[in-house]
Motif scaffolding. Structure first.
Motif, PDB file in Angstrom:
ATOM      1  N   PHE A  33       0.702  -1.246   0.055  1.00 44.32           N
ATOM      2  CA  PHE A  33      -0.202  -0.042  -0.086  1.00 44.32           C
ATOM      3  C   PHE A  33       0.902   1.337   0.116  1.00 44.32           C
ATOM      4  O   PHE A  33       0.557   2.176  -0.731  1.00 44.32           O
ATOM      5  CB  PHE A  33      -0.776  -0.244   1.155  1.00 44.32           C
ATOM      6  CG  PHE A  33      -1.867   1.297   1.198  1.00 44.32           C
ATOM      7  CD1 PHE A  33      -2.410   1.798   0.497  1.00 44.32           C
ATOM      8  CD2 PHE A  33      -1.979   1.623   2.791  1.00 44.32           C
ATOM      9  CE1 PHE A  33      -3.197   2.808   0.600  1.00 44.32           C
ATOM     10  CE2 PHE A  33      -2.812   2.908   2.945  1.00 44.32           C
ATOM     11  CZ  PHE A  33      -3.726   3.199   1.739  1.00 44.32           C
ATOM     12  N   TRP A  34       1.599   1.301   0.732  1.00 43.49           N
ATOM     13  CA  TRP A  34       2.682   2.330   1.222  1.00 43.49           C
ATOM     14  C   TRP A  34       3.670   2.607  -0.310  1.00 43.49           C
ATOM     15  O   TRP A  34       3.751   3.734  -0.788  1.00 43.49           O
ATOM     16  CB  TRP A  34       3.634   2.331   2.158  1.00 43.49           C
ATOM     17  CG  TRP A  34       5.073   3.429   2.055  1.00 43.49           C
ATOM     18  CD1 TRP A  34       4.807   4.454   2.697  1.00 43.49           C
ATOM     19  CD2 TRP A  34       6.176   3.037   1.772  1.00 43.49           C
ATOM     20  NE1 TRP A  34       5.936   5.163   2.264  1.00 43.49           N
ATOM     21  CE2 TRP A  34       6.686   4.269   1.860  1.00 43.49           C
ATOM     22  CE3 TRP A  34       6.710   1.995   0.875  1.00 43.49           C
ATOM     23  CZ2 TRP A  34       8.207   4.426   1.494  1.00 43.49           C
ATOM     24  CZ3 TRP A  34       8.310   2.220   0.605  1.00 43.49           C
ATOM     25  CH2 TRP A  34       8.619   3.451   0.798  1.00 43.49           C
ATOM     26  N   HIS A  35       4.123   1.550  -0.793  1.00 43.95           N
ATOM     27  CA  HIS A  35       4.943   1.499  -2.113  1.00 43.95           C
ATOM     28  C   HIS A  35       4.122   2.121  -3.341  1.00 43.95           C
ATOM     29  O   HIS A  35       4.502   2.892  -3.905  1.00 43.95           O
ATOM     30  CB  HIS A  35       5.454   0.089  -2.490  1.00 43.95           C
ATOM     31  CG  HIS A  35       6.652   0.192  -3.394  1.00 43.95           C
ATOM     32  ND1 HIS A  35       6.358  -0.513  -4.660  1.00 43.95           N
ATOM     33  CD2 HIS A  35       7.607   0.741  -3.378  1.00 43.95           C
ATOM     34  CE1 HIS A  35       7.706  -0.540  -5.289  1.00 43.95           C
ATOM     35  NE2 HIS A  35       8.404   0.309  -4.799  1.00 43.95           N
ATOM     36  N   SER A  36       2.894   1.403  -3.413  1.00 44.05           N
ATOM     37  CA  SER A  36       2.096   2.081  -4.510  1.00 44.05           C
ATOM     38  C   SER A  36       1.681   3.435  -4.259  1.00 44.05           C
ATOM     39  O   SER A  36       1.595   4.257  -5.275  1.00 44.05           O
ATOM     40  CB  SER A  36       0.622   1.179  -4.631  1.00 44.05           C
ATOM     41  OG  SER A  36       1.050  -0.154  -4.953  1.00 44.05           O
ATOM     42  N   PHE A  37       1.334   3.835  -3.021  1.00 45.57           N
ATOM     43  CA  PHE A  37       0.987   5.287  -2.746  1.00 45.57           C
ATOM     44  C   PHE A  37       2.180   6.186  -3.054  1.00 45.57           C
ATOM     45  O   PHE A  37       2.030   7.383  -3.681  1.00 45.57           O
ATOM     46  CB  PHE A  37       0.587   5.391  -1.231  1.00 45.57           C
ATOM     47  CG  PHE A  37       0.355   6.817  -1.033  1.00 45.57           C
ATOM     48  CD1 PHE A  37      -1.187   7.008  -1.091  1.00 45.57           C
ATOM     49  CD2 PHE A  37       1.126   7.701  -0.525  1.00 45.57           C
ATOM     50  CE1 PHE A  37      -1.409   8.467  -0.500  1.00 45.57           C
ATOM     51  CE2 PHE A  37       0.719   8.976  -0.043  1.00 45.57           C
ATOM     52  CZ  PHE A  37      -0.543   9.355  -0.383  1.00 45.57           C
ATOM     53  N   ILE A  38       3.515   5.823  -2.696  1.00 41.60           N
ATOM     54  CA  ILE A  38       4.578   6.626  -2.971  1.00 41.60           C
ATOM     55  C   ILE A  38       4.934   6.810  -4.721  1.00 41.60           C
ATOM     56  O   ILE A  38       5.019   7.689  -5.238  1.00 41.60           O
ATOM     57  CB  ILE A  38       5.846   6.163  -2.494  1.00 41.60           C
ATOM     58  CG1 ILE A  38       5.852   6.393  -0.900  1.00 41.60           C
ATOM     59  CG2 ILE A  38       7.176   6.606  -2.886  1.00 41.60           C
ATOM     60  CD1 ILE A  38       5.998   7.814  -0.409  1.00 41.60           C
ATOM     61  N   LYS A  39       4.702   5.626  -5.222  1.00 42.47           N
ATOM     62  CA  LYS A  39       4.841   5.566  -6.680  1.00 42.47           C
ATOM     63  C   LYS A  39       4.049   6.427  -7.456  1.00 42.47           C
ATOM     64  O   LYS A  39       4.409   7.322  -8.490  1.00 42.47           O
ATOM     65  CB  LYS A  39       5.010   4.304  -7.143  1.00 42.47           C
ATOM     66  CG  LYS A  39       6.224   3.416  -7.310  1.00 42.47           C
ATOM     67  CD  LYS A  39       6.318   2.081  -7.829  1.00 42.47           C
ATOM     68  CE  LYS A  39       4.959   1.276  -7.489  1.00 42.47           C
ATOM     69  NZ  LYS A  39       5.238  -0.362  -8.066  1.00 42.47           N
ATOM     70  N   SER A  40       2.666   6.193  -7.080  1.00 38.09           N
ATOM     71  CA  SER A  40       1.540   7.157  -7.715  1.00 38.09           C
ATOM     72  C   SER A  40       1.677   8.525  -7.358  1.00 38.09           C
ATOM     73  O   SER A  40       1.349   9.308  -8.288  1.00 38.09           O
ATOM     74  CB  SER A  40       0.203   6.576  -7.416  1.00 38.09           C
ATOM     75  OG  SER A  40      -0.038   6.773  -5.876  1.00 38.09           O
TER      76      SER A  40
END
Length: 195
Positions: free
Chosen positions: A120-127
């Motif tokens: 969740f965090w990784h996808s949030f940061i990338k987006s």
């Protein structure tokens, strides 16, 4: 030149592929080092979100980018709050997969998310980084009447969260744990009873 030397040259990775492979290894190394530090990771996420919001407010544009990334974040949040095996779906009794306890006498099973916290965090940061990068390209600045987008997003968020909360109430699960689960029942007093 013999055929063995030419096949060796073809089998070796090129300069470009070695460069990207080393970048990927360094990226994975730093991700692995950052994994146990949840508070630090989410502080970075909030900082990147604030940078994005201040950029949108300063430019007074790119509202469609903000709306699109907001919908994506809402989707991530829903996946984060949903159990990996949805109790609303009818599964066969032969299925040995983990299920949520249906009564207080069932065995305690931890809540397993459809989207783990790190992903969740990784996808949030990338987006967020992709959305911030999009604000540097003028062709993403589609003219829209932003109050309608804000109103539509708020309605969508409200209806989606209402449905998710009703799902949580119906199937009696809480996607967050606070503290360590405690055993209920008689406590062991340390006395041995011989009967």
């Amino acid at each position: 030149m013999d055929s063995n030397s030419t096949s060796d040259l073809r089998d070796r990775p090129g300069v470009v592929s070695r460069f990207f492979s080393s970048i990927e290894q360094k990226y994975q190394y730093y991700l692995d080092r950052l994994t146990p530090y949840t508070a630090v990771r989410w502080t970075i996420a909030v900082a990147s979100l604030l940078i994005f919001v201040f950029r949108i407010l300063y430019i007074q544009g790119f509202y469609i980018v903000a709306y699109a990334v907001g919908i994506y974040w809402l989707n991530l949040l829903l996946l984060f709050l949903t159990p990996s095996i949805d109790p609303a779906l009818n599964y066969d009794d032969d299925d040995d997969g983990p299920v949520l306890p249906q009564s207080s006498s069932d065995e305690f099973r931890p809540f397993m998310r459809r989207l783990p916290e790190f992903k969740f965090w990784h996808s949030f940061i990338k987006s967020t980084l992709i959305a911030t990068t999009c604000t540097f390209f003028e062709f993403f600045n589609v003219p829209v009447f932003w109050p309608i987008l804000v109103m539509y997003f708020c309605i969508l968020f409200f209806l989606t969260m209402k449905r998710q909360i009703m799902h949580m109430i119906k199937y009696r699960y809480i996607p967050f744990t606070v503290g360590k689960p405690r055993m209920t029942g008689k406590e062991d007093t340390g006395k041995v009873v011989v009967g």
